[in-house]
Design an enzyme around this catalytic site. Structure first.
Site, PDB file in Angstrom:
ATOM      1  N   ARG A  47     -10.092  77.819   7.665  1.00  0.00           N
ATOM      2  CA  ARG A  47     -11.260  78.531   7.118  1.00  0.00           C
ATOM      3  C   ARG A  47     -12.145  79.103   8.223  1.00  0.00           C
ATOM      4  NH1 ARG A  47     -13.210  74.908   1.939  1.00  0.00           N
ATOM      5  NH2 ARG A  47     -11.367  75.261   0.692  1.00  0.00           N
ATOM      6  N   ASP A 156     -30.222  73.387  -4.434  1.00  0.00           N
ATOM      7  CA  ASP A 156     -28.976  73.321  -3.663  1.00  0.00           C
ATOM      8  C   ASP A 156     -29.317  73.671  -2.218  1.00  0.00           C
ATOM      9  OD1 ASP A 156     -25.785  73.345  -4.609  1.00  0.00           O
ATOM     10  OD2 ASP A 156     -26.149  74.210  -2.624  1.00  0.00           O
TER      11      ASP A 156
HETATM   12  C1  LIG Z   1     -19.017  70.813  -6.164  1.00  0.00           C
HETATM   13  S1  LIG Z   1     -20.654  71.434  -6.261  1.00  0.00           S
HETATM   14  C2  LIG Z   1     -21.310  70.423  -7.580  1.00  0.00           C
HETATM   15  C3  LIG Z   1     -22.102  71.237  -8.601  1.00  0.00           C
HETATM   16  C4  LIG Z   1     -22.584  70.449  -9.819  1.00  0.00           C
HETATM   17  N1  LIG Z   1     -23.462  69.353  -9.427  1.00  0.00           N
HETATM   18  C5  LIG Z   1     -21.435  69.946 -10.631  1.00  0.00           C
HETATM   19  O1  LIG Z   1     -21.120  68.749 -10.594  1.00  0.00           O
HETATM   20  O2  LIG Z   1     -20.803  70.749 -11.319  1.00  0.00           O
HETATM   21  C6  LIG Z   1     -21.387  70.696  -4.789  1.00  0.00           C
HETATM   22  C7  LIG Z   1     -22.697  71.368  -4.359  1.00  0.00           C
HETATM   23  O3  LIG Z   1     -23.358  70.493  -3.436  1.00  0.00           O
HETATM   24  C8  LIG Z   1     -24.054  71.295  -2.515  1.00  0.00           C
HETATM   25  N2  LIG Z   1     -24.386  70.486  -1.316  1.00  0.00           N
HETATM   26  C9  LIG Z   1     -23.543  70.031  -0.335  1.00  0.00           C
HETATM   27  N3  LIG Z   1     -24.238  69.367   0.604  1.00  0.00           N
HETATM   28  C10 LIG Z   1     -25.536  69.376   0.197  1.00  0.00           C
HETATM   29  C11 LIG Z   1     -26.755  68.854   0.752  1.00  0.00           C
HETATM   30  N4  LIG Z   1     -26.764  68.193   1.925  1.00  0.00           N
HETATM   31  N5  LIG Z   1     -27.911  69.061   0.070  1.00  0.00           N
HETATM   32  C12 LIG Z   1     -27.903  69.737  -1.099  1.00  0.00           C
HETATM   33  N6  LIG Z   1     -26.803  70.265  -1.669  1.00  0.00           N
HETATM   34  C13 LIG Z   1     -25.625  70.083  -1.027  1.00  0.00           C
HETATM   35  C14 LIG Z   1     -23.075  72.439  -2.234  1.00  0.00           C
HETATM   36  O4  LIG Z   1     -23.737  73.562  -1.698  1.00  0.00           O
HETATM   37  C15 LIG Z   1     -22.484  72.692  -3.643  1.00  0.00           C
HETATM   38  O5  LIG Z   1     -23.162  73.718  -4.318  1.00  0.00           O
END
Ligand SMILES: C[S@@+](CC[C@H](N)C(=O)[O-])C[C@H]1O[C@@H](n2cnc3c(N)ncnc32)[C@H](O)[C@@H]1O
Length: 283
Positions: A47, A156
């Site tokens: 990536r 987010d």
């Molecule tokens: C797989 S998605 C989950 C979305 C939703 N909560 C769901 O379960 O459908 C994971 C999200 O976590 C966010 N994320 C990752 N690390 C993070 C952090 N340190 N603080 C806030 N958000 C974070 C990513 O940007 C991404 O949008």
């Protein structure tokens, strides 16, 4: 072949050395809380290699040092996006929304109707489907919710997904998962005002101190902590526990586990569902 240099072009591709992988992993842990084990190296390498090619950057060290500058903010969120997934959907893990409908919201709606304050949070909300699903469940139970002091916050770390969430425009196949009355009538339409008016969004990194004054009645943080190592997960669980009202709910993802000091105060109440039993703080 031993990879001696930072990144060597190989058939138009860069290859990440072990040392470079360590540097990315350290940066991602410090800035985003992400735990990148060495098993992730091939994925990260391919990536990042695509990203560096697109940017026409041939020196990985300068890429990394630019990330650490104030001007590197945009690239920091690009890096986060390529290290994590934003996969989400409306009514994902539907049992949590059943609990929200059956157990969590009815007393909270009563509280709001008696003049109380109710706050729900979708932490790591990606493109917004999770907080909008919460809003649909709330609207079904309480069509006058917008006139009460009930608010849903979606946050987010990634500003790109937060902008998508605010735009609230979704493709037809995703909208097919929601009740017909909330579906946009035409391409490019937003979700209806009765849903939009319940939700606000912000950019927030969960590994940094939370900026909130008040507490929450329910927090959804699902499929986010899966990217963190155990100490970071435990730090985040404790921060959530401290941010919940007594009796408040925490919902986590199906492959995540509660552990550490917060577990003393968060009592299991169904699948990956916890109730804060304490007005006190976890340490
Ligand atoms: C797989 S998605 C989950 C979305 C939703 N909560 C769901 O379960 O459908 C994971 C999200 O976590 C966010 N994320 C990752 N690390 C993070 C952090 N340190 N603080 C806030 N958000 C974070 C990513 O940007 C991404 O949008």
């Amino acid at each position: 072949m031993t990879i001696a240099h930072s990144i060597e072009p190989s058939a138009g591709q860069f290859i990440l050395s072990d040392q470079d992988f360590e540097a990315v992993a350290k940066f991602a842990h410090k800035n985003f809380g992400l735990a990148l084990s060495s098993s992730k190296k091939p994925l990260v390498s391919s990536r990042l290699s695509r990203r560096l090619n697109r940017l026409n950057v041939r020196d990985f060290k300068s890429y990394l040092s630019n990330l650490d500058t104030p001007g590197g903010e945009g690239e920091r969120s690009e890096l986060l996006s390529l290290l994590t997934t934003n996969v989400t959907q409306f009514f994902r893990e539907p049992h949590h929304f059943e609990t929200l409908r059956e157990d969590v919201l009815p007393p909270l709606i009563e509280k709001a109707r008696s003049g109380g304050r109710v706050r729900l949070w979708s932490a790591g909300c990606s493109n917004g489907q999770e907080p909008y699903t919460m809003a649909m469940v709330l609207n079904q139970l309480c069509p006058d919710a917008a006139r009460l002091d009930i608010k849903i916050l979606g946050t987010d770390i990634d500003p790109v997904v937060v902008r998508t969430a605010q735009a609230a425009q979704y493709p037809a196949d995703e909208l097919a998962q929601i009740p017909a009355k909330y579906r946009a009538k035409g391409a490019g339409d937003q979700l209806p005002d009765e849903i939009l008016s319940l939700v606000s969004f912000g950019v927030l990194n969960l590994i940094e101190p939370f900026p909130f004054k008040g507490k929450f009645d329910a927090i959804f943080c699902r499929n986010v902590a899966i990217y963190f190592d155990t100490p970071t997960q435990q730090h985040v669980w404790s921060a959530f526990q401290k941010s919940l009202n007594p009796g408040g709910y925490l919902f986590i993802g199906h492959s995540e586990r509660m552990s550490g000091p917060a577990a003393t105060h968060l009592q299991t109440s169904g699948i990956t569902t916890y109730i804060n039993s304490s007005a006190g703080l976890s340490t």
